[in-house]
Design a protein around this motif. Structure first.
Motif, short mmCIF file in Angstrom:
data_model
loop_
_atom_site.label_atom_id
_atom_site.label_comp_id
_atom_site.label_asym_id
_atom_site.label_seq_id
_atom_site.Cartn_x
_atom_site.Cartn_y
_atom_site.Cartn_z
N THR A 400 0.81 -1.22 0.00
CA THR A 400 0.00 0.00 0.00
C THR A 400 0.84 1.27 0.00
N GLY A 401 2.11 1.16 0.42
CA GLY A 401 2.96 2.34 0.47
C GLY A 401 3.95 2.46 -0.68
N ILE A 402 3.85 1.61 -1.69
CA ILE A 402 4.79 1.65 -2.81
C ILE A 402 4.54 2.90 -3.66
N THR A 403 5.61 3.56 -4.04
CA THR A 403 5.54 4.70 -4.96
C THR A 403 6.39 4.42 -6.20
N ALA A 404 6.11 5.14 -7.27
CA ALA A 404 6.78 4.91 -8.55
C ALA A 404 7.73 6.04 -8.89
N ASN A 405 8.89 5.70 -9.43
CA ASN A 405 9.83 6.69 -9.97
C ASN A 405 9.54 6.87 -11.46
N THR A 406 8.50 7.64 -11.75
CA THR A 406 7.94 7.73 -13.10
C THR A 406 8.95 8.22 -14.13
N ASP A 407 9.66 9.28 -13.83
CA ASP A 407 10.59 9.85 -14.81
C ASP A 407 11.70 8.88 -15.15
N ARG A 408 12.21 8.18 -14.16
CA ARG A 408 13.28 7.22 -14.41
C ARG A 408 12.81 6.11 -15.34
N MET A 409 11.59 5.64 -15.13
CA MET A 409 11.07 4.56 -15.97
C MET A 409 10.80 5.04 -17.39
N ARG A 410 10.25 6.23 -17.54
CA ARG A 410 9.95 6.74 -18.88
C ARG A 410 11.24 6.98 -19.67
N GLU A 411 12.26 7.50 -19.03
CA GLU A 411 13.53 7.70 -19.70
C GLU A 411 14.11 6.38 -20.18
N ALA A 412 13.97 5.33 -19.38
CA ALA A 412 14.46 4.02 -19.78
C ALA A 412 13.72 3.49 -21.00
N VAL A 413 12.42 3.77 -21.06
CA VAL A 413 11.64 3.35 -22.23
C VAL A 413 12.12 4.07 -23.48
N GLU A 414 12.29 5.37 -23.37
CA GLU A 414 12.62 6.17 -24.55
C GLU A 414 14.02 5.88 -25.09
N THR A 415 14.92 5.40 -24.24
CA THR A 415 16.28 5.12 -24.68
C THR A 415 16.55 3.63 -24.87
N SER A 416 15.56 2.82 -24.65
CA SER A 416 15.78 1.37 -24.72
C SER A 416 15.82 0.86 -26.15
N ILE A 417 16.71 -0.10 -26.41
CA ILE A 417 16.73 -0.73 -27.74
C ILE A 417 15.53 -1.64 -27.92
N GLY A 418 14.78 -1.88 -26.83
CA GLY A 418 13.58 -2.70 -26.95
C GLY A 418 12.56 -2.10 -27.89
N LEU A 419 12.62 -0.78 -28.13
CA LEU A 419 11.68 -0.16 -29.06
C LEU A 419 11.88 -0.67 -30.48
N ALA A 420 13.06 -1.19 -30.77
CA ALA A 420 13.32 -1.69 -32.12
C ALA A 420 12.40 -2.86 -32.47
N GLU A 431 17.01 -5.28 -40.47
CA GLU A 431 17.23 -3.84 -40.30
C GLU A 431 16.98 -3.41 -38.86
N ALA A 432 15.94 -3.99 -38.22
CA ALA A 432 15.64 -3.61 -36.83
C ALA A 432 16.77 -4.04 -35.91
N THR A 433 17.36 -5.21 -36.20
CA THR A 433 18.49 -5.68 -35.40
C THR A 433 19.68 -4.74 -35.55
N ALA A 434 19.94 -4.30 -36.77
CA ALA A 434 21.07 -3.39 -37.00
C ALA A 434 20.89 -2.09 -36.24
N ILE A 435 19.68 -1.58 -36.24
CA ILE A 435 19.41 -0.34 -35.49
C ILE A 435 19.61 -0.57 -34.01
N ALA A 436 19.12 -1.71 -33.51
CA ALA A 436 19.25 -2.01 -32.09
C ALA A 436 20.72 -2.10 -31.69
#
Length: 475
Positions: A400-420, A431-436
């Protein structure tokens, strides 16, 4: 001179009781008797008395009360004795005299010592209610009256089942509290983006709400499996007496006792269709224990995740914050540990070990009786009690007391190679592999590299790589 006062005679410290091995002195102030005394001497094993499992004590009293009423109805027990036994049992079911249930939870004799402990306590309290001294068994006897039409071999398993049902219901309620806590966090974190991971490596985006929703769903599944397993425990063998033939129980006793027991406990109990089978078979306990192990395994996995997601706070995942509940180190200033999930992990380890105990004890049964139900009861009761406490503590002092570090998680999404991964259907896996690979090597973003290579128009690329779309949370 005033007459000298004559001191009142001291009450005797002991009373003499007799069993097949001879006479013994029993402390005068206790409600148990010679059979319990011998069990105390024979089984100094765990230091844990059966009173540590109050559901079992209450269940034993319910069985004795139901049996007394059945014997009265069938003409075997007089009204005065039946009323006294029932009154004593009602007191025990309400919590009285539990300290008199003193034999060790681990004992030989298939639970005979537990049954006799109950017989003696009920008999001696009933004697008091009838105006007699404890131990004056001429007026009401532990075996002849309290244990009439019964055997340990049908009393003890029936009481274990009733106790297990009670404990399981308490666990189901506690697991519901934890499930609700995870579901509430899932709703709170519904729009919080993060990277999902497989094998601890970046996978594809998701929301923190989806992650917590999975924990709630897993708990719901386990609660359903537990409820199903408990249904099997409602089948009892009361009336089977020693081996299931019903010897020394009058015609109609099994059904009459079941009816009274169902009324006393409020449970929809049923008598087994084959009492010989029911007296030796412990399959329902194995099933229940297996479900408890499943519950523990998945709960422990969830706590592993919470510890990983909160690791850091700077050098780890650092995606969520667990509420600090105590200082984490005697030497490292400021350190806070995930102590609540760690506690739950250890409960799970204990439950998994208890499951092996139940398995081996059930397997070790021979012919018409399993002599090892005491250790099964102890293992099952311990598992359910610990899991109940773990669920409530995890919900109230952690989830019940857990909080989220929203900015840290969003930054990880935006810079992750998982988006490939999202580019596969549009530019192909190669081509997607090469970009990743280039993104990983250079630290540049997937979208930036795809635009530089002119693989897709900017507006189409933006639509494809919208993290919210990748989570399945928008159309």
């Amino acid at each position: 001179m005033p007459a000298q006062e004559v001191p009142a005679p001291e009450a005797p410290a002991t009373r003499r009781e007799h069993d097949l091995l001879g006479d013994r002195e029993v402390p005068a102030g206790v409600y148990w008797g010679v059979h319990t005394l011998r069990a105390l001497e024979n089984f100094p094993v765990t230091g844990t008395p059966i009173s540590a499992h109050p559901q079992l004590v209450a269940a034993l009293a319910a069985v004795k009360e139901a049996s007394a009423r059945a014997n009265q109805e069938l003409g075997l027990l007089g009204e005065a004795k039946a009323d006294a036994i029932a009154a004593a049992c009602a007191e025990i079911r309400s919590g009285a005299l539990h300290d008199q249930f003193v034999v060790d939870v681990i004992q030989g004799g298939a639970g005979t010592s537990t049954n006799m402990n109950a017989n003696e306590v009920v008999a001696n309290r009933a004697l008091e209610l009838l105006g007699h001294d404890r131990g004056d068994y001429r007026h009401l006897h532990p075996n002849e009256d309290v244990n009439l039409s019964q055997s340990t071999n049908d009393v003890y398993p029936t009481a274990v089942r009733i106790a297990a049902i009670t404990a399981a219901r308490e666990l189901l309620d506690a697991a519901g509290v934890l499930q609700d806590a995870f579901a509430a966090k899932a709703a709170e974190f519904a729009d919080v983006l993060k990277m999902g991971r497989t094998q601890l490596q970046d996978a594809v985006p998701m929301t923190l709400g989806q992650e917590f929703s999975a924990y709630a769903v897993m708990l719901g599944e386990d609660r359903q499996r537990l409820a199903e397993a408990v249904e099997l425990i409602h089948e009892i063998n009361l009336g089977a007496t020693a081996i299931g033939t019903g010897l020394n129980a009058p015609p109609g006793y099994a059904e009459t006792a079941r009816r009274h027991l169902a009324g006393i406990t409020g449970l929809p109990l049923v008598t087994s269709v084959n009492l010989v089978e029911a007296t030796q078979d412990c399959g329902a306990f194995v099933q229940l224990s297996g479900v408890l192990k499943r519950f523990a395994v998945k709960l422990s996995k969830t706590c592993n995740d919470l510890r990983l997601l909160s690791s850091g706070p700077r050098a780890g995942f650092g995606e969520i914050n667990l509420p600090p509940v105590q200082a984490g180190s005697s030497i490292m200033p400021g350190k806070v540990n995930p102590v609540i999930p760690e506690m739950v992990n250890q409960v799970a380890f204990e439950v998994i070990g208890n499951d092996l105990t139940v398995t081996m004890a059930a397997e070790a049964g021979q012919l018409q009786l399993n002599a090892f139900e005491p250790v099964m009861l102890h293992a099952l009761a311990q598992s359910m009690s610990m899991l109940r406490a773990a669920c409530l503590t995890l919900a109230e002092r952690c989830v019940t007391g857990i909080t989220a570090n929203t900015d840290r998680m969003r930054e990880a999404v935006e810079t992750s190679i998982g988006l490939a991964t999202a580019l596969n259907p549009h530019i192909g896996y190669t081509e997607a592999t090469a970009i990743a690979q280039e993104a990983l090597r250079t630290g540049r973003g997937v979208a930036e590299l795809a635009l530089e290579r002119e693989l897709l128009p900017a507006d189409r690329l933006a639509a494809i790589l919208t993290p919210e779309r990748l989570t399945g949370t928008v159309g």
